[in-house]
Design an enzyme around this catalytic site. Structure first.
Site, PDB file in Angstrom:
ATOM      1  N   GLY A  88     -18.572  19.216  20.337  1.00 39.80           N
ATOM      2  CA  GLY A  88     -19.382  18.006  20.299  1.00 39.80           C
ATOM      3  C   GLY A  88     -19.195  17.181  19.043  1.00 39.80           C
ATOM      4  O   GLY A  88     -20.122  16.475  18.612  1.00 39.80           O
ATOM      5  N   SER A 168     -13.314  22.969  20.527  1.00 37.14           N
ATOM      6  CA  SER A 168     -13.350  21.725  19.774  1.00 37.14           C
ATOM      7  C   SER A 168     -14.059  21.950  18.430  1.00 37.14           C
ATOM      8  O   SER A 168     -13.604  22.766  17.629  1.00 37.14           O
ATOM      9  CB  SER A 168     -14.009  20.627  20.614  1.00 37.14           C
ATOM     10  OG  SER A 168     -13.735  19.361  20.086  1.00 37.14           O
TER      11      SER A 168
END
Length: 432
Positions: A88, A168
């Protein structure tokens, strides 16, 4: 039995009540720390505060963790454990990421813990008295891992067989926790999917945040804003992050893979990472991709020949050079660096798609078993086998043996191995 029956587990953290459907047992939003203030370091929950914990409702805004187990799991079952850290951009996400739901893992006898952590400035702004390499969001996860070590046996898990998985920004956190100055033996191996480190440190960007805030960037100042004018702080952060353009605005920097602990690491990327980013799509659709690559490549981290990088990007996909640069700069370059520098055993896997781009996040539900069928069986097996401690069935990544990579097609059942799939990225972004 009703659709959701309450079940209580007694653990060192207290008596924790979750819900079961008879097959899967879920504990939502379990607190694992005390946070004295939004910009203060989290602390362990004092023993005297441990009591009854209602974990039947998900509270996505809490800095907490969730646990998903097989319904019959019990102490001494010694089931393998996955601790998942969400992505995120260090700005959003929750410990309830449905793309990585733990139900399929539970059916395969694997316990899943989702760790939530502070994001944005609360988690990643740095102050003058912070220790080098210290970030509150990452320290949150460290406390969460300590909680897992102390409590997971009560849920049927094996505290000596924990795989830290991140995607991520979560993969970045996982790699940071695997550095020798942070590693405390709380996990045995790491699966890092598409890590993303900012190109500049917070210290170098502090001036632009000060301008956006109109106030000094101190712990006391940001605390007052968070408590008294949260909307002003939110707008200031939005301005600050816009200034950073295509890069992550926050996160750990100065990554050095040689600082990683000597533990097994599986690194993955998608071949086309950020092809779907609107700015890249617009630039490439207008035929401006080559021009923008020439203009922005240095700013986005290319150290080698820009002309050679552009030539190879256009060979892969003549219509999308800017889309490739965005993904290579944000993710694939860090996969290449970690693979090149890690002192321990490393395996590399790359996800591709049949006749279309394979983009960022596409692999998460496939690895976690949320899409079943013959076409995804090889991807799911890769995840389950690694978590159970099986060495990947292809050559480890070593310069002397050809830098091998497993290629997994997300649209078909095709599996193959190739040598040096990240060569163009390594030569463009990594120092000689």
């Amino acid at each position: 039995m009703s659709d959701h029956e309450r079940v209580t587990v007694t653990s060192p953290a207290g008596k924790i009540t979750g819900l079961t459907d008879g097959e899967i047992l879920r504990f939502h939003s379990v607190p694992y720390s005390v946070i004295p203030g939004p910009f203060e370091n989290a602390e362990r929950i004092p023993r005297e505060q441990r009591a009854l914990i209602d974990a039947t409702v998900h509270h996505p805004r809490d800095t907490a963790l969730s646990v998903v187990t097989p319904a019959g799991a019990k102490t001494l079952d010694d089931l393998p454990v996955v601790v998942y850290i969400h992505g995120g951009r260090f700005e959003h996400g929750t410990h309830g990421d449905r793309r990585a739901d733990g139900a399929p893992n539970a059916r395969d006898g694997i316990i899943t813990v989702h760790l939530g952590y502070r994001v944005k400035l609360e988690g990643f702004a740095r102050f003058h008295d912070d220790e080098p390499g210290h970030f509150r969001g990452i320290h949150d996860c460290q406390l969460g891992l300590e909680w897992v070590q102390r409590n997971i046996e009560s849920f049927g898990g094996d505290p000596t067989n924990i795989t830290l998985v991140g995607q991520s920004a979560g993969a970045t956190v996982a790699l940071w926790l695997a550095r020798r100055d942070h590693y405390r033996g709380a996990f045995r191996r790491v699966l890092a999917m598409s890590p993303c480190f900012p190109r500049e440190s917070f210290e170098k960007r502090k001036g632009s945040l000060r301008l956006a805030l109109g106030k000094p960037v101190t712990r006391a100042s940001l605390t007052r804003l968070a408590e008294e004018k949260p909307e002003l702080l939110r707008r200031a952060y939005d301005r600050f992050r816009t200034i950073q353009g295509l890069d992550m605005a926050l996160g750990p920097t100065d990554f050095d893979g040689a600082e990683l602990a000597d533990i097994p690491i599986l690194l993955t990327s998608t071949r086309d990472e950020h092809y779907d980013m609107p700015i890249g799509q617009k630039v490439d659709a207008r035929g401006l991709g080559p021009t923008m690559v020439r203009l922005l490549a240095r700013r986005m981290g290319v150290r080698g020949s820009v002309a050679e990088y552009l030539r190879e990007a256009q060979t892969l996909d003549p219509a999308r050079p800017m889309g490739r640069l965005i993904g290579d700069a944000a993710n694939r370059r860090w996969v290449a660096q970690a693979a090149e520098e890690a002192p321990g055993p490393v395996w590399l896997a790359e996800f591709v798609a049949d006749s279309r781009p394979a983009v960022h996040c596409e692999e998460i539900p496939l690895l976690f078993g949320l899409e079943e069928g013959e076409k995804t069986a090889a991807i799911r097996s890769l995840f389950v086998d690694f978590v159970r401690g099986t060495t990947p069935g292809w050559r480890s990544y070593e310069a002397s043996t050809g830098r091998w990579c497993r290629i997994l097609n997300t649209a078909t059942s095709d599996v193959s191995s190739e040598s040096d799939t990240l060569r163009m990225v390594r030569e463009a972004f990594l120092p000689d």
